[in-house]
Design a protein around this motif. Sequence first.
Motif, PDB file in Angstrom:
ATOM      1  N   ASP A  83       0.786  -1.230   0.000  1.00 32.87           N
ATOM      2  CA  ASP A  83       0.000   0.000   0.000  1.00 32.87           C
ATOM      3  C   ASP A  83       0.824   1.290   0.000  1.00 32.87           C
ATOM      4  N   VAL A  84       2.087   1.209  -0.475  1.00 30.01           N
ATOM      5  CA  VAL A  84       2.881   2.441  -0.584  1.00 30.01           C
ATOM      6  C   VAL A  84       3.053   2.741  -2.070  1.00 30.01           C
ATOM      7  N   PRO A  85       2.395   3.793  -2.578  1.00 27.19           N
ATOM      8  CA  PRO A  85       2.477   4.070  -4.014  1.00 27.19           C
ATOM      9  C   PRO A  85       3.900   4.415  -4.446  1.00 27.19           C
ATOM     10  N   THR A  86       4.269   3.961  -5.648  1.00 27.09           N
ATOM     11  CA  THR A  86       5.610   4.280  -6.165  1.00 27.09           C
ATOM     12  C   THR A  86       5.521   5.325  -7.280  1.00 27.09           C
ATOM     13  N   LEU A  91       3.027  10.577  -1.242  1.00 25.68           N
ATOM     14  CA  LEU A  91       3.062  11.891  -0.585  1.00 25.68           C
ATOM     15  C   LEU A  91       4.408  12.597  -0.728  1.00 25.68           C
ATOM     16  N   VAL A  92       5.508  11.834  -0.847  1.00 24.53           N
ATOM     17  CA  VAL A  92       6.810  12.497  -0.950  1.00 24.53           C
ATOM     18  C   VAL A  92       6.939  13.231  -2.293  1.00 24.53           C
ATOM     19  N   ILE A  93       6.409  12.640  -3.346  1.00 25.77           N
ATOM     20  CA  ILE A  93       6.462  13.293  -4.657  1.00 25.77           C
ATOM     21  C   ILE A  93       5.489  14.483  -4.679  1.00 25.77           C
ATOM     22  N   SER A 119       2.014   1.097   6.698  1.00 29.28           N
ATOM     23  CA  SER A 119       1.046   2.130   6.303  1.00 29.28           C
ATOM     24  C   SER A 119      -0.369   1.686   6.676  1.00 29.28           C
ATOM     25  N   GLY A 120      -1.275   2.650   6.685  1.00 27.02           N
ATOM     26  CA  GLY A 120      -2.660   2.352   7.083  1.00 27.02           C
ATOM     27  C   GLY A 120      -2.741   1.909   8.531  1.00 27.02           C
ATOM     28  N   ALA A 121      -1.795   2.389   9.339  1.00 28.27           N
ATOM     29  CA  ALA A 121      -1.668   1.889  10.711  1.00 28.27           C
ATOM     30  C   ALA A 121      -1.906   2.968  11.765  1.00 28.27           C
ATOM     31  N   LEU A 123       0.130   5.374  12.198  1.00 32.21           N
ATOM     32  CA  LEU A 123       1.466   5.772  12.629  1.00 32.21           C
ATOM     33  C   LEU A 123       1.986   6.946  11.811  1.00 32.21           C
ATOM     34  N   ALA A 124       1.175   7.374  10.831  1.00 29.94           N
ATOM     35  CA  ALA A 124       1.467   8.552   9.996  1.00 29.94           C
ATOM     36  C   ALA A 124       2.802   8.499   9.273  1.00 29.94           C
ATOM     37  N   GLY A 125       3.194   7.290   8.851  1.00 26.94           N
ATOM     38  CA  GLY A 125       4.458   7.150   8.117  1.00 26.94           C
ATOM     39  C   GLY A 125       4.480   8.011   6.861  1.00 26.94           C
ATOM     40  N   GLY A 126       3.392   8.001   6.105  1.00 32.12           N
ATOM     41  CA  GLY A 126       3.334   8.788   4.870  1.00 32.12           C
ATOM     42  C   GLY A 126       3.468  10.278   5.157  1.00 32.12           C
ATOM     43  N   SER A 127       2.809  10.739   6.205  1.00 35.64           N
ATOM     44  CA  SER A 127       2.875  12.158   6.582  1.00 35.64           C
ATOM     45  C   SER A 127       4.291  12.539   7.006  1.00 35.64           C
ATOM     46  N   SER A 128       4.926  11.660   7.774  1.00 34.12           N
ATOM     47  CA  SER A 128       6.284  11.931   8.245  1.00 34.12           C
ATOM     48  C   SER A 128       7.260  11.959   7.065  1.00 34.12           C
ATOM     49  N   ALA A 200      -8.851   2.254   7.044  1.00 33.74           N
ATOM     50  CA  ALA A 200      -8.969   3.517   6.307  1.00 33.74           C
ATOM     51  C   ALA A 200      -9.438   4.603   7.266  1.00 33.74           C
ATOM     52  N   THR A 201      -8.674   5.691   7.327  1.00 37.80           N
ATOM     53  CA  THR A 201      -8.944   6.768   8.281  1.00 37.80           C
ATOM     54  C   THR A 201     -10.399   7.258   8.206  1.00 37.80           C
ATOM     55  N   GLY A 202     -10.886   7.493   6.982  1.00 38.80           N
ATOM     56  CA  GLY A 202     -12.239   8.042   6.801  1.00 38.80           C
ATOM     57  C   GLY A 202     -13.316   7.155   7.406  1.00 38.80           C
ATOM     58  N   GLY A 271      -4.010   6.834  16.607  1.00 34.66           N
ATOM     59  CA  GLY A 271      -4.731   7.476  15.497  1.00 34.66           C
ATOM     60  C   GLY A 271      -5.983   6.702  15.142  1.00 34.66           C
ATOM     61  N   SER A 272      -6.146   6.451  13.835  1.00 33.01           N
ATOM     62  CA  SER A 272      -7.310   5.679  13.387  1.00 33.01           C
ATOM     63  C   SER A 272      -6.952   4.206  13.199  1.00 33.01           C
ATOM     64  N   GLY A 273      -5.768   3.797  13.723  1.00 34.80           N
ATOM     65  CA  GLY A 273      -5.366   2.397  13.652  1.00 34.80           C
ATOM     66  C   GLY A 273      -4.891   2.021  12.248  1.00 34.80           C
TER      67      GLY A 273
HETATM   68  P1  ATP Z   1      -3.289   8.527   7.969  1.00 32.21           P
HETATM   69  O1  ATP Z   1      -2.407   9.752   7.892  1.00 32.21           O
HETATM   70  O2  ATP Z   1      -4.298   8.429   6.856  1.00 32.21           O
HETATM   71  O3  ATP Z   1      -3.817   8.228   9.337  1.00 32.21           O
HETATM   72  P2  ATP Z   1      -1.684   6.191   8.346  1.00 32.21           P
HETATM   73  O4  ATP Z   1      -0.883   6.682   9.486  1.00 32.21           O
HETATM   74  O5  ATP Z   1      -2.716   5.188   8.667  1.00 32.21           O
HETATM   75  O6  ATP Z   1      -2.313   7.389   7.567  1.00 32.21           O
HETATM   76  P3  ATP Z   1       0.251   6.284   6.254  1.00 32.21           P
HETATM   77  O7  ATP Z   1       1.514   5.528   6.300  1.00 32.21           O
HETATM   78  O8  ATP Z   1       0.410   7.747   6.473  1.00 32.21           O
HETATM   79  O9  ATP Z   1      -0.746   5.594   7.251  1.00 32.21           O
HETATM   80  O10 ATP Z   1      -0.456   5.997   4.833  1.00 32.21           O
HETATM   81  C1  ATP Z   1      -1.757   6.364   4.504  1.00 32.21           C
HETATM   82  C2  ATP Z   1      -1.992   6.110   3.009  1.00 32.21           C
HETATM   83  O11 ATP Z   1      -1.217   7.044   2.258  1.00 32.21           O
HETATM   84  C3  ATP Z   1      -1.543   4.733   2.571  1.00 32.21           C
HETATM   85  O12 ATP Z   1      -2.660   3.905   2.477  1.00 32.21           O
HETATM   86  C4  ATP Z   1      -0.836   4.942   1.235  1.00 32.21           C
HETATM   87  O13 ATP Z   1      -1.595   4.443   0.164  1.00 32.21           O
HETATM   88  C5  ATP Z   1      -0.694   6.445   1.068  1.00 32.21           C
HETATM   89  N1  ATP Z   1       0.713   6.904   0.962  1.00 32.21           N
HETATM   90  C6  ATP Z   1       1.134   7.909   0.181  1.00 32.21           C
HETATM   91  N2  ATP Z   1       2.447   8.131   0.359  1.00 32.21           N
HETATM   92  C7  ATP Z   1       2.891   7.255   1.289  1.00 32.21           C
HETATM   93  C8  ATP Z   1       4.160   7.006   1.896  1.00 32.21           C
HETATM   94  N3  ATP Z   1       5.254   7.714   1.597  1.00 32.21           N
HETATM   95  N4  ATP Z   1       4.231   6.033   2.820  1.00 32.21           N
HETATM   96  C9  ATP Z   1       3.118   5.331   3.157  1.00 32.21           C
HETATM   97  N5  ATP Z   1       1.915   5.507   2.596  1.00 32.21           N
HETATM   98  C10 ATP Z   1       1.768   6.467   1.671  1.00 32.21           C
END
Ligand code: ATP
Length: 319
Positions: A83-86, A91-93, A119-121, A123-128, A200-202, A271-273
């Motif tokens: 679930d990490v788009p390439t 989000l990084v791009i 991701s989807g956990a 833990l906000a990995g994508g945001s970080s 899914a957060t929503g 968060g939203s798990g």
């Molecule tokens: P949220 O911020 O929605 O609570 P999360 O903490 O559950 O997110 P994230 O790792 O932030 O999980 O990923 C949320 C979604 O964002 C993923 O399902 C993924 O498809 C998308 N995404 C976009 N860029 C990234 C990235 N760099 N790393 C992980 N997921 C990403």
Amino acid sequence: MAGNNGQTDGTQGLLVRAPAKLNLSLAVLDRRPDGFHEIESLMVPVSLHDRLRVQVQPAGQFSLAVRFKGRLAHGVGRQLARDVPTDDSNLVIQAARLLAARAGVTAGLAIDLEKEIPSGAGLAGGSSDAAATLMAAAQLWNLDWPMDRLADLAAELGSDIPWFFAQAPGLVAGRGEQVTPLAGIKPLPVVIACPAEGLATGAVYAGCQPDASRRGEAAALATALTEGSLRRALPLMRNMLEPPARRLLPAVDQLLEVMGRAGAVRPLLTGSGSACFSLCRTLTEAQRLAARLDAAGWPGVFQGRVLPGRVDAPQLVDN
Ligand code: ATP
């Protein structure tokens, strides 16, 4: 940092750590007319992190390579490597392109992303990752943008991203963009565990009933933790998204039960798990809890600690 004057010569790259976050409490106060929720949360960065290597590219070229590392690269943890788009939707791009457009930069960026945060956990990995990219890009492109300007730009991409510019524990309000950094939170050991499925957060927010009377809980928790009283803090650790997450994903319900039976003092959803965690009083307690969850076959068990202060600044590396 990049050289004595903070500038790079265009042939060098930056290495950045992007920490995961935990919500030690999360209250959903209201549903806003713009569709966002009014929240209050105590958020802390933790030692679990992704790594990014960022380099300047010729005009208009943006590229991304994603690799899974650590737990996500081995054994049962591999099922969390998903679930990490390439492509450009990562989000990084998005962050890099947005900054280039607003700052009038023509150069591009190449990003190597090593994921250790599921991701989807929650833990906000994508945001970080997005926040880390903005910091690195600003430095590599020699932009004179202070952190708060980058954080304002980041808010356009996601509610969780501005918090990462404080790079320290903090109280979060509004839709997540109002951040008050907090000093004095201890580097407590923590164990994080994930079910195989994400959430899914929503959907989780949609199942939550906002309650304005919960205002002030996060601040009370912050006081207890900065005064060093884990005993007073534990009952204040509550996440209003936990009941809907438990309903939506039975594995969350099961994981929280198992963590409690395995000795976790206060298992909680972040968060939203779908990730859950528990603060621990000692390293030994954390090691024992992590070992029990591992033995029970949960795929993503991470042992780490709360980061009380600033994470490392982007580090210069040779190409
Ligand atoms: P949220 O911020 O929605 O609570 P999360 O903490 O559950 O997110 P994230 O790792 O932030 O999980 O990923 C949320 C979604 O964002 C993923 O399902 C993924 O498809 C998308 N995404 C976009 N860029 C990234 C990235 N760099 N790393 C992980 N997921 C990403």
